[in-house]
Design an enzyme around this catalytic site. Structure first.
Site, mmCIF file in Angstrom:
data_model
loop_
_atom_site.group_PDB
_atom_site.id
_atom_site.type_symbol
_atom_site.label_atom_id
_atom_site.label_comp_id
_atom_site.label_asym_id
_atom_site.label_seq_id
_atom_site.Cartn_x
_atom_site.Cartn_y
_atom_site.Cartn_z
ATOM 1 C CE1 TYR A 169 61.904 41.762 114.844
ATOM 2 C CE2 TYR A 169 63.141 43.622 113.975
ATOM 3 C CZ TYR A 169 63.098 42.427 114.663
ATOM 4 O OH TYR A 169 64.244 41.915 115.194
ATOM 5 C CD GLU A 193 57.489 68.178 101.744
ATOM 6 O OE1 GLU A 193 57.258 69.176 102.462
ATOM 7 O OE2 GLU A 193 56.608 67.494 101.227
HETATM 8 P P1 13P Z 1 61.372 67.371 96.959
HETATM 9 O O1 13P Z 1 61.697 66.891 95.565
HETATM 10 O O2 13P Z 1 61.395 68.871 97.043
HETATM 11 O O3 13P Z 1 62.233 66.693 97.984
HETATM 12 O O4 13P Z 1 59.877 66.939 97.250
HETATM 13 C C1 13P Z 1 59.507 65.606 97.018
HETATM 14 C C2 13P Z 1 58.439 65.162 97.953
HETATM 15 O O5 13P Z 1 58.400 64.003 98.315
HETATM 16 C C3 13P Z 1 57.429 66.123 98.407
HETATM 17 O O6 13P Z 1 56.703 65.598 99.456
#
Ligand code: 13P
Length: 210
Positions: A119, A73
């Site tokens: 909050y 990501e």
């Molecule tokens: P990654 O393990 O590549 O960080 O992906 C995990 C995730 O949350 C995908 O949305």
């Protein structure tokens, strides 16, 4: 805070989020802006067992320079941090209640969680855009993420989960926690006719706390 301290804090807060159930398995990823680039959680890593020396380091042009392979990501974090130059960190989770709201809300919706508590408004803000579904790691999501980030500190990825930015890593984690609590309250109170903060009360909070 120097890079060693940022690494240590990322490990500490990742473990804290994992221990309290904000992240399960290898879900979630975190990015921190550094003076010379970015620190990122490695792909397929558990937030509960990060190692400071193995965190992915990217240079200012987002090239991977050291540590394990970065999260798939990375483009998501880049889009948010480029759109929000004041942000120092981005936290993406699959936390249960915010993800539930991401499945209920219509893509394109702007405020899928009502302003029930101060909050939530103070940490997350008035807007929480819902970005249309894309497969995790699909860089085609980038324009929609960028557009959402230009007008909001946080967003929900439809059927996927929350993305939250803030000035510091500690603030981004705190905001992600407030978002999850607000989502939990919104689900608990669905259909119950709960009182929400008025537009004037929301304005007052944002004027006072930013
Ligand atoms: P990654 O393990 O590549 O960080 O992906 C995990 C995730 O949350 C995908 O949305």
């Amino acid at each position: 805070m120097d890079e060693a301290a940022q690494r240590a804090l990322l490990v500490e807060l990742g473990a804290s989020l994992f221990a309290r159930g904000y992240s399960v398995g290898s879900a979630g990823n975190i990015c921190v802006r550094l003076p010379d680039g970015f620190l990122m959680t490695p792909t397929n890593s558990s937030l509960g067992r990060l190692e400071a020396a193995r965190l992915s380091k990217l240079d200012a042009a987002w090239n991977h320079v050291s540590g394990d392979r970065p999260s798939k990501e990375v483009f998501l974090h880049r889009a948010v941090l480029e759109a929000r130059p004041e942000a120092g960190a981005v936290v993406h989770l699959h936390s249960t209640c915010a993800t539930a709201i991401s499945c209920l809300a219509a893509p394109g919706e702007d405020a899928p969680i009502p302003p029930l508590t101060p909050y939530f408004v103070m940490r997350v803000g008035r807007r929480l855009p819902v970005v249309p579904y894309h497969r995790p790691g699909d860089a085609a999501m980038e324009p929609a993420v960028r557009a959402a980030a230009l007008g909001a500190r946080a967003m929900l990825l439809a059927n996927h989960g929350p993305v939250v930015s803030a000035a510091t890593l500690a603030d981004a984690v705190a905001a992600a926690e407030e978002l999850e609590e607000a989502a939990k309250l919104a689900l608990m109170l669905r259909g119950a006719g709960a009182r929400v903060l008025s537009p004037a009360q929301v304005d007052d909070l944002l004027a006072t706390f930013g």
